[in-house]
Motif scaffolding. Structure first.
Motif, PDB file in Angstrom:
ATOM      1  N   ASP A 481      72.824  65.671  21.765  1.00  0.00           N
ATOM      2  CA  ASP A 481      72.866  64.300  21.468  1.00  0.00           C
ATOM      3  C   ASP A 481      73.865  63.716  22.183  1.00  0.00           C
ATOM      4  OD1 ASP A 481      71.874  61.599  21.037  1.00  0.00           O
ATOM      5  OD2 ASP A 481      72.776  61.495  19.044  1.00  0.00           O
ATOM      6  N   SER A 482      74.011  65.001  23.536  1.00  0.00           N
ATOM      7  CA  SER A 482      75.127  64.062  24.584  1.00  0.00           C
ATOM      8  C   SER A 482      74.407  63.984  25.896  1.00  0.00           C
ATOM      9  CB  SER A 482      76.501  64.879  24.894  1.00  0.00           C
ATOM     10  OG  SER A 482      77.663  64.388  25.443  1.00  0.00           O
ATOM     11  N   TYR A 483      75.182  62.528  26.545  1.00  0.00           N
ATOM     12  CA  TYR A 483      74.206  62.862  27.742  1.00  0.00           C
ATOM     13  C   TYR A 483      75.544  62.246  28.813  1.00  0.00           C
ATOM     14  CZ  TYR A 483      71.016  61.492  24.123  1.00  0.00           C
ATOM     15  OH  TYR A 483      69.253  61.956  22.995  1.00  0.00           O
ATOM     16  N   ASP A 484      75.233  62.090  30.271  1.00  0.00           N
ATOM     17  CA  ASP A 484      75.776  62.050  30.806  1.00  0.00           C
ATOM     18  C   ASP A 484      74.712  61.016  31.702  1.00  0.00           C
ATOM     19  OD1 ASP A 484      77.880  64.351  31.228  1.00  0.00           O
ATOM     20  OD2 ASP A 484      76.542  65.481  32.390  1.00  0.00           O
ATOM     21  N   TRP A 485      75.760  59.972  32.092  1.00  0.00           N
ATOM     22  CA  TRP A 485      74.395  59.148  32.579  1.00  0.00           C
ATOM     23  C   TRP A 485      74.899  58.290  34.393  1.00  0.00           C
ATOM     24  CZ3 TRP A 485      77.396  54.544  33.483  1.00  0.00           C
ATOM     25  CH2 TRP A 485      79.012  54.317  32.928  1.00  0.00           C
ATOM     26  N   THR A 506      78.386  61.256  26.453  1.00  0.00           N
ATOM     27  CA  THR A 506      78.637  59.742  25.895  1.00  0.00           C
ATOM     28  C   THR A 506      77.483  60.714  24.016  1.00  0.00           C
ATOM     29  OG1 THR A 506      79.048  58.704  27.623  1.00  0.00           O
ATOM     30  CG2 THR A 506      78.645  57.876  26.022  1.00  0.00           C
ATOM     31  N   PRO A 507      77.743  60.449  23.147  1.00  0.00           N
ATOM     32  CA  PRO A 507      77.543  60.051  22.255  1.00  0.00           C
ATOM     33  C   PRO A 507      76.211  58.919  22.570  1.00  0.00           C
ATOM     34  CG  PRO A 507      79.460  60.881  21.394  1.00  0.00           C
ATOM     35  CD  PRO A 507      79.261  60.221  23.183  1.00  0.00           C
ATOM     36  N   GLY A 508      74.824  59.650  21.564  1.00  0.00           N
ATOM     37  CA  GLY A 508      73.772  58.860  22.145  1.00  0.00           C
ATOM     38  C   GLY A 508      73.782  58.029  20.963  1.00  0.00           C
ATOM     39  N   HIS A 509      74.570  58.304  19.955  1.00  0.00           N
ATOM     40  CA  HIS A 509      74.573  55.948  19.618  1.00  0.00           C
ATOM     41  C   HIS A 509      75.884  55.723  20.168  1.00  0.00           C
ATOM     42  CE1 HIS A 509      78.965  56.902  18.003  1.00  0.00           C
ATOM     43  NE2 HIS A 509      78.366  58.956  18.106  1.00  0.00           N
ATOM     44  N   ALA A 510      76.935  55.990  21.196  1.00  0.00           N
ATOM     45  CA  ALA A 510      77.883  55.223  21.612  1.00  0.00           C
ATOM     46  C   ALA A 510      76.830  54.753  23.071  1.00  0.00           C
ATOM     47  CB  ALA A 510      79.362  55.910  21.563  1.00  0.00           C
ATOM     48  N   LEU A 511      76.769  55.471  23.318  1.00  0.00           N
ATOM     49  CA  LEU A 511      75.548  54.591  24.726  1.00  0.00           C
ATOM     50  C   LEU A 511      75.374  53.568  24.502  1.00  0.00           C
ATOM     51  CD1 LEU A 511      72.364  57.336  25.276  1.00  0.00           C
ATOM     52  CD2 LEU A 511      75.063  57.161  26.335  1.00  0.00           C
ATOM     53  N   PRO A 512      74.663  52.805  24.131  1.00  0.00           N
ATOM     54  CA  PRO A 512      74.702  51.081  24.410  1.00  0.00           C
ATOM     55  C   PRO A 512      76.023  50.728  25.210  1.00  0.00           C
ATOM     56  CG  PRO A 512      73.046  51.445  22.678  1.00  0.00           C
ATOM     57  CD  PRO A 512      74.109  52.724  22.841  1.00  0.00           C
ATOM     58  N   ALA A 513      76.863  50.932  23.863  1.00  0.00           N
ATOM     59  CA  ALA A 513      78.583  49.905  23.889  1.00  0.00           C
ATOM     60  C   ALA A 513      79.086  50.661  25.523  1.00  0.00           C
ATOM     61  CB  ALA A 513      79.361  51.016  23.037  1.00  0.00           C
ATOM     62  N   ARG A 514      78.918  51.971  25.434  1.00  0.00           N
ATOM     63  CA  ARG A 514      79.996  52.680  27.060  1.00  0.00           C
ATOM     64  C   ARG A 514      78.778  51.921  28.050  1.00  0.00           C
ATOM     65  NH1 ARG A 514      82.819  53.459  30.314  1.00  0.00           N
ATOM     66  NH2 ARG A 514      83.016  55.697  30.933  1.00  0.00           N
ATOM     67  N   LEU A 515      77.481  52.326  27.849  1.00  0.00           N
ATOM     68  CA  LEU A 515      77.154  51.330  29.585  1.00  0.00           C
ATOM     69  C   LEU A 515      76.895  49.887  29.262  1.00  0.00           C
ATOM     70  CD1 LEU A 515      73.791  53.404  28.515  1.00  0.00           C
ATOM     71  CD2 LEU A 515      75.608  53.842  30.592  1.00  0.00           C
ATOM     72  N   THR A 516      77.302  49.133  28.393  1.00  0.00           N
ATOM     73  CA  THR A 516      77.446  47.825  28.430  1.00  0.00           C
ATOM     74  C   THR A 516      78.125  47.361  29.972  1.00  0.00           C
ATOM     75  OG1 THR A 516      77.633  47.401  26.299  1.00  0.00           O
ATOM     76  CG2 THR A 516      78.106  46.154  27.278  1.00  0.00           C
ATOM     77  N   ALA A 517      79.359  47.788  30.098  1.00  0.00           N
ATOM     78  CA  ALA A 517      80.243  46.960  31.455  1.00  0.00           C
ATOM     79  C   ALA A 517      79.094  47.258  32.588  1.00  0.00           C
ATOM     80  CB  ALA A 517      81.340  47.314  31.401  1.00  0.00           C
TER      81      ALA A 517
END
Length: 733
Positions: A481-485, A506-517
């Motif tokens: 459950d970890s991703y490059d994006w 990036t952990p799956g649960h953290a994707l929305p916050a990390r991708l926001t900007a």
């Protein structure tokens, strides 16, 4: 570039520098808590930090300073000049970047020192004894930290509660990365011997912290100690005499700190609806007021004080520019009289249509007419620079408007008069004839009405040519459950402009916050007020059930799938297609784009789950068919995954996937019926993404007739926009 070498003189005379410092300090303010204001000779009371007047009735500071108050109310303390005495006025934080739930920091990170109660706004050295200058046990010398760890860009806009007379700084119209020299001047307030004192100084520019595409990029400063209290104060390009940033942090155990570029204000929220007035968009309101303020004071024939343009000219800041500082401030004032661009996307289209301007990919993208002017400074030099600038002005005159006012026509004529005056003085007859023809065409288009149907600077893109946002998620097989994006803006030409990426996992649960900007910036580059761009999410087939449409980029925003169309597509590489397969897929796609579509349930029969038919059977279905997988589920099993693979190999680029827990006892008849109706109502493939968005809006609004669609995902693999590196040829529409 318009600026030649991009640098002014190393600095004017000592008198000129002192004049610049006076202008900066006159606009620098103290930020206090709302109750009782301050105690002038006391220990500081509710002192929070520094800030500065960026425009009449507007103060800019750090979010970690302004949001320390009670709620969003603060008190602003300022002086109108030497010996004038201090004045106070209440203000409200109308925007913080980023916003935080509840508005203030939690207890324990308030940033008030234990001994005096005054705020250590740079906040990196408050030790156990509460005295500034002592590194705490966990501190590491040479690291940057902010009290409360407020993330970048860490900016806040304060609107005054009543009108007052005050001075304003001059803000650069280009990114801080293009500062004119190696030094910056700063100004702020700090506590000395139990009393609050003005402070100013000079720092050397050491480089940047973060990359150009990072939302938290900061300018690194060195050479001076930045004491507690100066956070939120202005940093000024000494060579050009213009504010380029806001002091954010102090270097723990060392000299210097960091400054946030003014251009980060471009990430202020964009109104969802078409602006009907300047006040509908805080960003435009602030900078229009800023530019009118400086233009009015420079052309005022009564005042005798030196203006910012006067000081910039004495610094020889305009020696390499196509325009002198006086001409520039005059132009910006005229641009500020016009309604703003309809959208960032429209402004970018306007810029790239200018001769010799191939792309404007700085981060964040320009948002106002002044930003567009700043984007041209790095393009070319000599006489061509002035011609480019004037062509830009003519494009602004004829651009579409979000609204018009009684003074819009007069503002267009005033800008034309300025363009003609400059051209007559410095440019060839051939060029003057060219822009006269442009003015004649623009004048006939100026009908006092909103010009949306046919922009004067070019044809509006067709639906299939509109840019969209591409999010690529790649699972790291060795990390669960970890991703490059990667996030980019994709255009119909096949080009994908990168906006942000992260290959660190990036952990799956953290994707929305990390991708926001990155997503917010990409959306701003593509959206129109009445037409949010599509988000295409490229994932491996096993992740097509990922509920990206349910992500919220901030707690007070609806899910992504409600605010815009969100579709999924496969990033798995396929074996090369034969010529016959390529023709068949092209034919299927063309039919769904031009003929009325119809749905076909392919994995469910009278409520019973059945295997998806063979590829041969699927190929026998009409070309306008849209397969519907009723039993897809969030995490599909092997048979379901194989079934979708057969659909794809059967030549289908579009399918509806019903996600959710697969329950054998669920009655599917209503879903089948309504899915078929939805596909028929959309008629063509290009309308289906927005039809699904409407259903998601209905579910959120509580419309029971849309509940059947809860969890539906749209598989939409547009062959005209192949994924980067897919090896597919771009097909003609």
């Amino acid at each position: 570039m318009i600026d030649g070498l991009g640098r002014g003189a190393p600095g004017g005379s000592g008198e000129t520098r002192r004049a610049l410092m006076d202008l900066v300090m006159a606009a620098t303010v103290r930020i206090h808590g709302p109750e009782g204001g301050y105690v002038p000779d006391g220990p500081g009371g509710a002192f929070l930090g520094s800030g500065f007047f960026i425009a009449p009735s507007w103060v800019l500071t750090c979010a970690h300073v302004a949001m320390q108050g009670e709620g969003r109310d603060v008190t602003v303390i300022f002086e109108t000049g030497p010996g004038s005495g201090e004045s106070s006025v209440t203000g409200t934080v109308v925007a913080a970047l980023p916003e935080r739930p509840g508005g203030a920091l939690d207890a324990g990170s308030t940033g008030f020192t234990a001994s005096t109660g005054s705020y250590g706004s740079t906040g990196y050295s408050a030790g156990q004894d509460g005295q500034a200058g002592q590194a705490g046990p966990a501190s590491q010398a040479g690291s940057f930290r902010t009290t409360g760890s407020w993330p970048a860009p860490d900016l806040a806009l304060i609107r005054l509660g009543r009108p007052v007379d005050h001075a304003c700084v001059y803000v650069t119209e280009r990114p801080a990365a293009f500062f004119g020299g190696g030094e910056v001047f700063y100004s702020g307030w700090t506590e000395v011997g139990g009393r609050l004192k003005r402070l100013n100084g000079q720092c050397s520019v050491q480089g940047t912290l973060g990359g150009w595409a990072d939302s938290d990029e900061q300018m690194r400063l060195g050479g001076d100690v930045l004491p507690p209290g100066v956070s939120g104060g202005p940093t000024v390009d000494v060579a050009r005499g213009e504010v380029v940033g806001v002091l954010k942090s102090q270097l723990v155990g060392g000299m210097g700190g960091t400054s946030i570029g003014i251009e980060r204000l471009r990430s202020l929220p964009v109104p969802a609806a078409m602006a009907g007035a300047e006040s509908d968009d805080d960003y435009q309101a602030v900078f229009h007021a800023h530019d009118r303020y400086h233009a009015d004071r420079h052309i005022n024939r009564v005042g005798t004080g030196r203006t910012w343009a006067d000081v910039q000219s004495a610094l020889e800041a305009g020696i390499d520019r196509a325009l002198s500082p006086q001409q520039r401030v005059n132009l910006l004032g005229r641009l500020a009289e016009l309604p703003p661009p309809v959208s960032t996307r429209g402004l970018l289209d306007l810029l790239v249509r200018l001769p010799g301007v191939h792309s404007v990919d700085r981060y964040p993208a320009p948002r106002s007419w002044r930003d567009g002017l700043g984007a041209l400074y790095e393009t070319r030099g000599g006489e061509a620079a002035l011609e480019l600038l004037l062509r830009y002005c003519m494009s602004v005159i004829s651009a579409e408007r979000p609204y018009v006012t009684q003074s819009t026509v007069a503002a267009e004529e005033a800008l034309w008069s300025w363009v003609r005056w400059v051209a007559d003085d410095r440019l060839s007859r051939e060029f003057r004839n060219e822009i006269t023809l442009l003015w004649s065409a623009a004048r006939h288009r100026t009908d006092r009405e909103q010009r949306r149907a046919a922009p004067a600077y070019g044809d509006r893109p067709l639906d299939g040519e509109s840019p969209f946002v591409l999010l690529e998620l790649e699972p790291r097989g060795w990390e669960r459950d970890s991703y490059d994006w990667r996030v980019g803006v994709a255009r119909h030409t096949g080009e994908v402009q990168p906006v942000g990426e992260d290959s660190r996992g990036t952990p799956g649960h953290a994707l929305p916050a990390r991708l926001t900007a990155s997503l917010t910036e990409a959306f701003r580059r593509c959206d129109e007020p009445d037409s949010p761009a599509v988000l295409q999410v490229a994932v491996v087939q096993s992740l097509l059930g990922l509920e990206v449409d349910c992500w919220q980029l901030s707690p007070d925003e609806p899910p992504l799938g409600v605010t815009r169309p969100v579709v999924v597509r496969r990033s798995d590489h396929e074996p090369p297609l034969t010529e016959a397969e390529t023709r068949e897929r092209r034919a299927r796609w063309s039919r769904t784009m031009n003929e009325a579509m119809r749905a076909e349930i392919v994995d469910c029969d009278d409520g019973l789950r059945v295997p998806v038919a063979t590829e041969e059977h699927l190929r026998s279905l009409a070309y306008e068919t849209v397969p519907v997988l009723c039993r897809y589920a969030d995490r599909p099993d092997g048979e379901t995954t194989a079934g979708l693979a057969r659909v794809v190999r059967g030549g289908f680029h579009i399918a509806l996937l019903r996600r959710g827990k697969d329950r054998p006892d669920v009655v599917c008849a209503d879903f089948h019926r309504r899915a078929a109706d939805t596909v028929a109502e959309a008629r063509t493939a290009d309308q289906l993404p927005r039809k699904i968005q409407e259903l998601r809006q209905g579910v959120r609004a509580g419309r029971t007739e849309t509940y059947w669609s809860d969890g539906v995902a749209l598989f939409y693999d547009d062959p005209h926009h192949p994924l980067p590196g897919s090896g597919q040829l771009l097909e003609a529409p």
